[in-house]
Design a protein around this motif. Structure first.
Motif, short mmCIF file in Angstrom:
data_model
loop_
_atom_site.label_atom_id
_atom_site.label_comp_id
_atom_site.label_asym_id
_atom_site.label_seq_id
_atom_site.Cartn_x
_atom_site.Cartn_y
_atom_site.Cartn_z
N PHE A 58 -28.32 1.39 2.95
CA PHE A 58 -27.20 2.24 3.34
C PHE A 58 -26.17 1.39 4.10
O PHE A 58 -25.69 0.39 3.57
N ILE A 59 -25.80 1.74 5.33
CA ILE A 59 -24.77 0.99 6.05
C ILE A 59 -25.36 -0.10 6.94
O ILE A 59 -24.64 -0.71 7.75
N PHE A 60 -26.65 -0.40 6.78
CA PHE A 60 -27.28 -1.42 7.63
C PHE A 60 -26.72 -2.81 7.35
O PHE A 60 -26.41 -3.56 8.27
N ARG A 61 -26.60 -3.16 6.07
CA ARG A 61 -26.05 -4.48 5.71
C ARG A 61 -24.98 -4.28 4.65
O ARG A 61 -25.26 -3.90 3.52
N THR A 62 -23.73 -4.51 5.03
CA THR A 62 -22.60 -4.30 4.13
C THR A 62 -21.73 -5.56 4.09
O THR A 62 -21.83 -6.42 4.95
N ARG A 63 -20.90 -5.64 3.08
CA ARG A 63 -20.02 -6.82 2.94
C ARG A 63 -18.78 -6.70 3.82
O ARG A 63 -18.19 -7.71 4.18
N GLU A 64 -18.38 -5.50 4.11
CA GLU A 64 -17.25 -5.25 5.01
C GLU A 64 -17.81 -4.43 6.18
O GLU A 64 -18.37 -3.36 5.98
N PHE A 65 -17.67 -4.96 7.38
CA PHE A 65 -18.27 -4.28 8.52
C PHE A 65 -17.42 -4.55 9.77
O PHE A 65 -16.51 -5.37 9.77
N ASN B 138 -11.90 -29.41 41.61
CA ASN B 138 -10.89 -30.02 40.73
C ASN B 138 -11.48 -30.84 39.59
O ASN B 138 -10.83 -31.76 39.08
N THR B 139 -12.69 -30.49 39.17
CA THR B 139 -13.28 -31.16 38.01
C THR B 139 -13.02 -30.31 36.77
O THR B 139 -12.91 -29.09 36.83
N LYS B 140 -12.94 -31.00 35.61
CA LYS B 140 -12.75 -30.29 34.35
C LYS B 140 -14.09 -30.07 33.66
O LYS B 140 -14.91 -30.99 33.57
N ILE B 141 -14.30 -28.85 33.21
CA ILE B 141 -15.54 -28.54 32.50
C ILE B 141 -15.20 -27.77 31.22
O ILE B 141 -14.12 -27.18 31.10
N ILE B 142 -16.14 -27.81 30.27
CA ILE B 142 -16.06 -26.95 29.10
C ILE B 142 -17.05 -25.80 29.35
O ILE B 142 -18.25 -26.03 29.44
N PRO B 143 -16.55 -24.57 29.50
CA PRO B 143 -17.43 -23.45 29.85
C PRO B 143 -18.51 -23.18 28.79
O PRO B 143 -18.32 -23.43 27.60
N SER B 144 -19.63 -22.66 29.26
CA SER B 144 -20.66 -22.16 28.37
C SER B 144 -20.38 -20.68 28.07
O SER B 144 -19.55 -20.05 28.72
N VAL B 145 -21.11 -20.16 27.09
CA VAL B 145 -20.81 -18.81 26.60
C VAL B 145 -22.10 -18.01 26.38
O VAL B 145 -23.07 -18.52 25.83
N ILE B 146 -22.07 -16.76 26.85
CA ILE B 146 -23.08 -15.78 26.45
C ILE B 146 -22.39 -14.79 25.51
O ILE B 146 -21.31 -14.30 25.81
N GLU B 147 -23.03 -14.50 24.37
CA GLU B 147 -22.42 -13.65 23.36
C GLU B 147 -23.30 -12.44 23.05
O GLU B 147 -24.28 -12.55 22.32
N PRO B 148 -22.99 -11.25 23.60
CA PRO B 148 -23.63 -10.02 23.12
C PRO B 148 -22.81 -9.48 21.93
O PRO B 148 -21.63 -9.17 22.09
N SER B 149 -23.43 -9.38 20.77
CA SER B 149 -22.70 -8.99 19.56
C SER B 149 -23.46 -7.90 18.81
O SER B 149 -24.67 -8.01 18.59
N VAL B 150 -22.72 -6.83 18.42
CA VAL B 150 -23.37 -5.73 17.70
C VAL B 150 -22.46 -5.25 16.58
O VAL B 150 -21.23 -5.23 16.72
N GLY B 151 -23.07 -4.85 15.48
CA GLY B 151 -22.32 -4.26 14.38
C GLY B 151 -22.16 -2.76 14.58
O GLY B 151 -23.13 -2.07 14.91
N VAL B 152 -20.94 -2.28 14.42
CA VAL B 152 -20.67 -0.85 14.61
C VAL B 152 -21.53 -0.02 13.66
O VAL B 152 -22.14 0.98 14.06
N GLU B 153 -21.60 -0.42 12.41
CA GLU B 153 -22.33 0.35 11.40
C GLU B 153 -23.81 0.45 11.73
O GLU B 153 -24.43 1.51 11.55
N ARG B 154 -24.39 -0.64 12.21
CA ARG B 154 -25.82 -0.60 12.53
C ARG B 154 -26.09 0.32 13.73
O ARG B 154 -27.10 1.02 13.76
N LEU B 155 -25.20 0.29 14.69
CA LEU B 155 -25.36 1.16 15.85
C LEU B 155 -25.20 2.62 15.45
O LEU B 155 -25.93 3.50 15.94
N ILE B 156 -24.25 2.89 14.55
CA ILE B 156 -24.08 4.26 14.03
C ILE B 156 -25.35 4.70 13.29
O ILE B 156 -25.84 5.82 13.47
#
Length: 452
Positions: A204-211, A312-330
């Motif tokens: 169904f809408i769990f895995r789609t090509r457009e999401f 005054n030091t330069k750093i490249i920040p790290s990243v935490i990514e919480p990611s969810v698909g709207v369709e799967r949550l629906i």
């Protein structure tokens, strides 16, 4: 799943895409009730993770980006699936998924093409369609949709529909940080469409090509004493339970083993939901390190570092990514909400027990009979200013109650023969089917209390 899909179509939630032309595989259109639910879910996510969180801001980046974005991120060279065809019935499969469905404990992501093929033949993994075990060689299948920009179709005009929303945030990191004078830590949230040319979409809408994705990239100094990874795992967990009311027994948090992690990832947790077809990934929380900003800095030659105001030091920040698909949550919300209840020996009902902040309509207003239509209409026009309301006068009152149960409306208000005399209405509760007499003067406060 079939019963749920048929119910959602008949009630106006989700339709087959391009249905009058025979449909388009794995394409779905959200009907009048589905789009209301979808918009409310996105608003709930945006309010919690962006609008009401002082650390975070929002973005809406382009769907078509400079191809160098995908070169830097590794999507052009590495965003491929192993594809095999059954020689007997000519059906097409993802080889890694055949292995995972054969043995869910196997991590096919760390296997090369030879390992995958050897495993399939050694274990005689049969074609799910015809039962044969005779396959073509494995081929790499590009997952990005390719198109052309401009009047000429050549390699110089090639562009891609984005396969994820994250890169639009990374390439705008400096713009956002400078324009808003943001100090670490801070996050950038985005809701938007993504496109992946999946070999085997389905369920169904769990895995789609457009999401659609709801994604947050949270930038921080690796030397920060706070455990931001744990913070965001807990924040997602809290949102699921307390904001959109996903029951704890219906999902689990699974920490990835070391050999499952992407090469740049320091830690990843998947929140998995128990769908009718089995456990499936619902939400991912990944510690991506500083990989993304580093690769874009190298290819673009732009300074994507952050000047730490403390030393005054330069750093490249790290990243935490919480990611969810709207369709799967629906889909998770709909699967949890759908119930077939037996009322007595001869009566049953279908009811969608959706949370009050996500349901398409909060209230329905009805006249008991045609004689109360004018009064009910007047009440509807008054209440629709403050509530998401619908009006229904077609059919007998019992059928109308069942109709509202079937779309999940929590409260139904009925104007009857006594309403003009006692200035009161009957309020019916979806889940218990209990009814309560309420004065019109106190109705709005009563509704707000019971919908909170």
């Amino acid at each position: 799943m079939d019963e749920l899909i048929n119910h959602l179509k008949s009630q106006g939630f989700i339709f087959q895409g391009s249905e009058i032309y025979g449909g388009l595989a794995n394409s779905w259109d959200y009907g009048p009730l589905g789009v209301e639910l979808k918009n409310k879910l996105k608003k709930a996510w945006w309010d919690h993770f962006v609008r009401n969180n002082p650390l975070n801001v929002g973005l809406d980046s382009s769907i078509i980006l400079n191809p160098k974005v995908w070169q830097a991120s590794g999507h052009i060279d590495g965003f491929n699936d192993p594809l095999i065809d059954c020689k007997n019935c000519h059906s097409r499969w993802r080889a890694d998924k055949l292995i995972e469905e054969f043995d869910s404990s196997i991590n096919s992501g760390i296997m090369n093409e030879k390992d995958i093929k050897d495993f399939i033949y050694k274990n005689q993994i049969k074609c799910p369609k015809c039962g044969s075990c005779d396959y073509t060689e494995i081929r790499k299948f590009a997952l990005m949709f390719k198109t052309n920009q401009g009047v000429l179709e050549d390699s110089a005009s090639s562009v891609y529909l984005r396969p994820e929303t994250a890169q639009g945030i990374f390439i705008n990191f400096k713009n956002i940080q400078r324009s808003l004078r943001k100090k670490l830590p801070f996050g950038v949230g985005q809701i938007g469409k993504s496109f992946r040319n999946e070999i085997t979409p389905g369920n169904f809408i769990f895995r789609t090509r457009e999401f659609e994705q709801m994604e947050l990239e949270f930038f921080f100094n690796e030397n920060d004493e706070n455990d931001w990874y744990k913070y965001w795992v807990n924040e997602v967990d809290w949102f699921l339970q307390n904001v959109i009311k996903i029951k704890k027994e219906n999902y689990r948090i699974r920490e990835h083993e070391q050999d499952e992690l992407a090469h740049y990832s320091k830690a990843t947790s998947d929140i998995e939901f128990k769908f009718p077809f089995g456990w499936g990934e619902l939400w991912g929380i990944a510690h991506r390190g500083n990989f993304d900003l580093t690769v874009h800095k190298e290819l673009s030659k732009e300074d994507l570092t952050y000047l730490n105001p403390i030393d005054n030091t330069k750093i490249i920040p790290s990243v935490i990514e919480p990611s969810v698909g709207v369709e799967r949550l629906i889909l998770a919300l709909l699967c949890q909400a759908y119930e077939e209840e037996k009322i007595d020996e001869s009566n049953s009902r279908i009811v969608m027990k959706l949370p009050n902040n996500i349901v398409p309509y909060q209230i329905a207003i009805m006249p008991l009979q045609k004689q109360q239509s004018e009064e009910a209409n007047k009440l509807f026009k008054d209440l629709i200013v403050d509530f998401d309301a619908t009006y229904d006068e077609t059919g007998n009152i019992g059928k109308r109650y069942r109709r509202q149960d079937a779309i999940g409306t929590p409260l139904v208000i009925t104007c009857d023969f006594d309403s003009q005399e006692d200035n009161s209405v009957t309020v019916r509760f979806r889940d218990s089917m209990n009814q309560e007499r309420v004065s019109k003067d106190k109705l709005k406060d009563f509704l707000k209390f019971n919908l909170a």
